[in-house]
Design a protein around this motif. Structure first.
Motif, PDB file in Angstrom:
ATOM      1  N   SER A 121       0.835  -1.194   0.000  1.00 52.32           N
ATOM      2  CA  SER A 121       0.000   0.000   0.000  1.00 52.32           C
ATOM      3  C   SER A 121       0.872   1.246   0.000  1.00 52.32           C
ATOM      4  N   GLU A 122       0.274   2.341  -0.404  1.00 52.23           N
ATOM      5  CA  GLU A 122       1.018   3.601  -0.458  1.00 52.23           C
ATOM      6  C   GLU A 122       1.423   4.060   0.935  1.00 52.23           C
ATOM      7  N   GLU A 123       0.577   3.821   1.908  1.00 49.98           N
ATOM      8  CA  GLU A 123       0.898   4.218   3.279  1.00 49.98           C
ATOM      9  C   GLU A 123       2.104   3.449   3.811  1.00 49.98           C
TER      10      GLU A 123
END
Length: 340
Positions: A121-123
């Protein structure tokens, strides 16, 4: 040639054996040399030209051997070098000797996955990069200095094992899963076993992090002037775009601080009153003297001049002392704009 004397035949055979040995030992290719003299592409050259080709390639023949070769391969058109090369230069060494591999040794090359980093994920990616950036800044480490030594040909990618070894040498503590994750995120699309370390370092420069200082407050150190506002005058206020341009310009100019470029001496020559400020024209002349005017654009120079501006009378002047201090801080902390 069928009715030639035996002595002439022996001279010709000795000359051919010597030429074949010289061609094999030195890996000579005589055909281009003969073609340079064969303008009509007839397969024949002059006798003197054939002798010149032999001398050029270091093939030294006696007069008897040369006459024997000319008697065998010569005709009314000249020296037939195509027939001569068929006998003297079979070029067996140039023919690859391929052997069929058994079926057990034939293995298929693993396909390169184009969506290697899509599983994260981007996070998670931002947290991972922020962790690496925090460790690098707190220890004043330039990670690219530990990685670019493995890129001997400056192609922008290195082996995954070298990438992990470089991070370990830079004292970046990561778990095995985090190391594999960062390698998969920046996996090279052309080479499955390589990592794009330049893209990795460029991504680190784009990460903004906060570090708690000894005073207990949090300070953003990734890019300078991110929260810095010039309160000396209303005309010196910088919006977000101008702060970004100023930050980029300062990081570029930090490659040549005062201890390298000696800008302070030039500024002091213009500042005859020793008031700590100079005009815009004097700033541009000083940067030109030190060959730093090509580093920044005109918009970036305007943003820097506005950031360190001071209203003096009816005009805006440049505070060069604070400017030099900022360049020294950026250079010492390693916050320099690099060319990846």
């Amino acid at each position: 040639w069928d009715h030639a004397e035996e002595v002439m035949r022996n001279y010709c055979e000795e000359a051919l054996q010597r030429i074949q040995m010289r061609i094999r030992n030195r890996r000579l290719h005589l055909h281009p040399f003969f073609r340079n003299y064969d303008k009509l592409n007839s397969g024949h050259v002059g006798c003197n030209q054939a002798n010149q080709v032999f001398l050029t390639n270091g093939i030294l023949l006696s007069n008897n051997e040369l006459n024997a070769l000319l008697a065998r391969y010569g005709n009314e058109l000249g020296f037939n070098y195509t027939k001569f090369l068929e006998h003297a230069d079979p070029a067996e060494y140039a023919v690859p000797k391929l052997k069929p591999q058994p079926e057990a040794l034939k293995t298929e090359c693993p396909a390169v996955s184009k969506s290697v980093g899509d599983n994260y994920s981007e996070e998670y990616i931002i947290k991972l990069l922020s962790n690496i950036k925090r460790q690098a800044i707190t220890r004043s480490i330039n990670i690219i200095d530990f990685l670019q030594d493995y890129d001997r040909h400056r192609e922008g990618d290195i082996l995954e094992i070298d990438f992990k070894r470089g991070l370990d040498n830079a004292l970046i503590s990561l778990s095995a899963d985090e190391s594999n994750a960062i390698s998969n995120i920046f996996r090279s699309p052309k080479r499955a076993c390589c990592v794009l370390y330049r893209d990795f370092c460029r991504a680190l420069d784009e990460i903004f992090i906060e570090i708690e200082t000894s005073m207990g407050d949090k300070e953003v150190t990734a890019v300078p002037l991110i929260h810095l506002a010039n309160l000396d005058c209303f005309d010196c206020f910088l919006n977000f775009e101008e702060r970004t341009l100023c930050s980029q310009a300062l990081m570029k100019l930090a490659r040549k601080p005062d201890e390298i470029s000696n800008l302070k001496q030039v500024f002091q020559d213009f500042d005859r009153e020793n008031c700590g400020t100079i005009t815009r024209n004097q700033l541009l002349r000083a940067l030109t003297v030190r060959e730093m005017h090509n580093i920044v654009s005109s918009r970036e120079l305007d943003a820097v001049y506005k950031c360190f501006g001071l209203q003096r009378g009816l005009r805006l002047e440049f505070k060069y002392r604070e400017f030099l201090n900022m360049l020294d801080i950026l250079f010492q902390t390693g916050q320099v704009k690099r060319n990846y």
